[in-house]
Design a protein around this motif. Structure first.
Motif, short mmCIF file in Angstrom:
data_model
loop_
_atom_site.label_atom_id
_atom_site.label_comp_id
_atom_site.label_asym_id
_atom_site.label_seq_id
_atom_site.Cartn_x
_atom_site.Cartn_y
_atom_site.Cartn_z
N UNK A 8 0.79 -1.23 0.02
CA UNK A 8 0.06 -0.06 0.12
C UNK A 8 0.87 1.17 -0.01
N UNK A 9 1.95 1.40 0.79
CA UNK A 9 2.53 2.35 0.99
C UNK A 9 3.64 2.70 -0.10
N UNK A 61 -2.01 9.14 -14.65
CA UNK A 61 -3.15 8.21 -14.17
C UNK A 61 -3.25 7.09 -15.09
N UNK A 62 -3.50 5.78 -14.68
CA UNK A 62 -3.86 4.67 -15.22
C UNK A 62 -5.17 4.77 -15.73
N UNK A 63 -5.48 4.23 -16.99
CA UNK A 63 -6.61 4.40 -17.58
C UNK A 63 -7.62 3.11 -17.30
N UNK A 116 3.05 1.64 -3.20
CA UNK A 116 2.57 2.15 -4.39
C UNK A 116 2.31 3.77 -4.52
N UNK A 117 2.26 4.10 -3.15
CA UNK A 117 2.03 5.64 -3.16
C UNK A 117 3.33 6.20 -3.86
N UNK A 118 4.47 5.81 -3.20
CA UNK A 118 5.70 6.31 -3.48
C UNK A 118 5.87 6.21 -4.96
N UNK A 169 4.11 5.50 -7.67
CA UNK A 169 3.31 5.98 -8.59
C UNK A 169 3.25 7.68 -8.73
N UNK A 170 4.17 8.14 -7.92
CA UNK A 170 4.14 9.65 -7.60
C UNK A 170 4.31 10.31 -8.94
N UNK A 215 -4.38 -0.30 -3.36
CA UNK A 215 -4.36 1.32 -3.27
C UNK A 215 -4.56 1.73 -4.67
N UNK A 216 -4.33 1.23 -5.66
CA UNK A 216 -4.62 1.83 -7.18
C UNK A 216 -6.08 1.60 -7.39
#
Lengths: 143, 175
Positions: free
Chosen positions: B46-47, B58-60, B49-51, B53-54, B150-151
């Protein structure tokens, strides 16, 4: 001058909301942030064909109210950053830059193992970093 | 400010998590160790993926997110990409890594694992060896599940270790 910053989670729950001016009513600013969430959803779901790409994180000016401008930013993890400012001639590049640094501070706050995802961000270090960034944002357009 | 840690520390820590949860914390109920380890992996994913994807757009759709996991996320974590991605186009993806980094330095000696039963020593030993190694894959499964959730993609992830050191992660997206 930035008057309010907000981080809103993917279920539209507030994770961090901070106003930087004592003069204005905090409730009014909260209300502005809340209304802007609808605009964010609309921007994401109905992309304008002539507008910026739908995949960009920075959403740009969401809507201007009588005294304020509201900017939005949507991360990949569906977390929204809302920025309310009173500046009349703020540059797009400045706001993008600010959002990028704010995103970095947010990521650092969230990777704290004591932070519970979905709950409010209670890190003092994050609050200090944000207030430093807000102060330096206000200074750069001035001489 | 970027701090670095020796990779051997990370591998030793992973091995010790499995060992201490299975033999220490849940010694009386070893079947509880696996969900616990997977839950820890979930928080980590979770954490992470935050970092990671910074700075990306955005993913479609789901496929874009899975491709992100296979390429950028995997190379940030394990310095290589997923070697093979298969899908049935109905919400199931199989991510195959031909040489999983955290298992690369593990060798399982079948003769030490078995407890001396004579019936079919080679098959049973292999089975126990496979089971022992399988425990080490709960954490990476949790990481993948945490990153995807998270996504915005709730899913279930399981690992398949039919031929080591290659391992496959099966991702089933919940509709």
């Amino acid at each position: 001058m930035i008057v309010c910053l907000a981080v809103v989670g993917h279920q539209n729950n507030p994770l961090y909301i901070q106003s930087f001016t004592e003069a204005d009513d905090a409730l009014k600013l909260h209300h502005i942030v809340h209304c802007s969430l609808d605009v964010v959803d609309e921007r994401v779901n109905n992309p304008k064909k002539s507008g910026p790409t739908i995949n960009e994180a920075f959403l740009g000016l969401l809507y201007p109210t009588e005294n304020y401008k509201v900017y939005g930013y949507l991360t990949n993890t569906k977390v929204k950053f809302i920025l309310v400012t009173t500046d009349l001639d703020v540059r797009d590049a400045d706001v993008r830059n600010f959002f990028r640094r704010f995103h970095a501070a947010y990521v650092d706050a969230v990777t704290n193992p004591f932070h519970v995802p979905g709950k409010k961000i209670t890190s003092k270090i994050f609050a200090e970093r944000v207030s430093t960034m807000v102060k330096s944002f206000g200074l750069s357009p001035a001489s | 400010m970027v701090r670095e840690v020796a990779e051997s520390c990370v591998e030793s820590l992973m091995a010790e998590i499995v060992s201490s949860y299975c033999k220490g914390v849940y010694a009386n109920k070893p079947e509880l160790a696996a969900p616990r380890i997977e839950a820890i992996g979930f928080q980590v994913g979770h954490r992470l993926s935050e970092r990671y994807t910074m700075d990306r757009p955005r993913f479609t759709d789901h496929l874009e997110a899975i491709k992100f996991i296979c390429k950028d996320f995997w190379s940030d974590l394990f310095k290589k990409q997923i070697d093979n991605l298969k899908t049935n186009h109905r919400g199931t993806f199989v991510l195959q890594d031909n040489r999983f980094r955290w298992l690369a330095h593990m060798s399982v000696d079948p003769s030490l694992v078995t407890s001396g039963s004579i019936q079919d020593p080679s098959a049973m030993a292999e089975n126990e060896a496979a089971q022992a190694t399988g425990l080490h894959l709960y954490f990476p499964c949790g990481i993948i599940r945490g990153a995807l959730s998270n996504l915005g993609i709730p899913c279930a992830v399981s690992a398949d270790i039919s031929n080591l050191p290659a391992c496959s992660f099966v991702v089933r997206i919940k509709v």
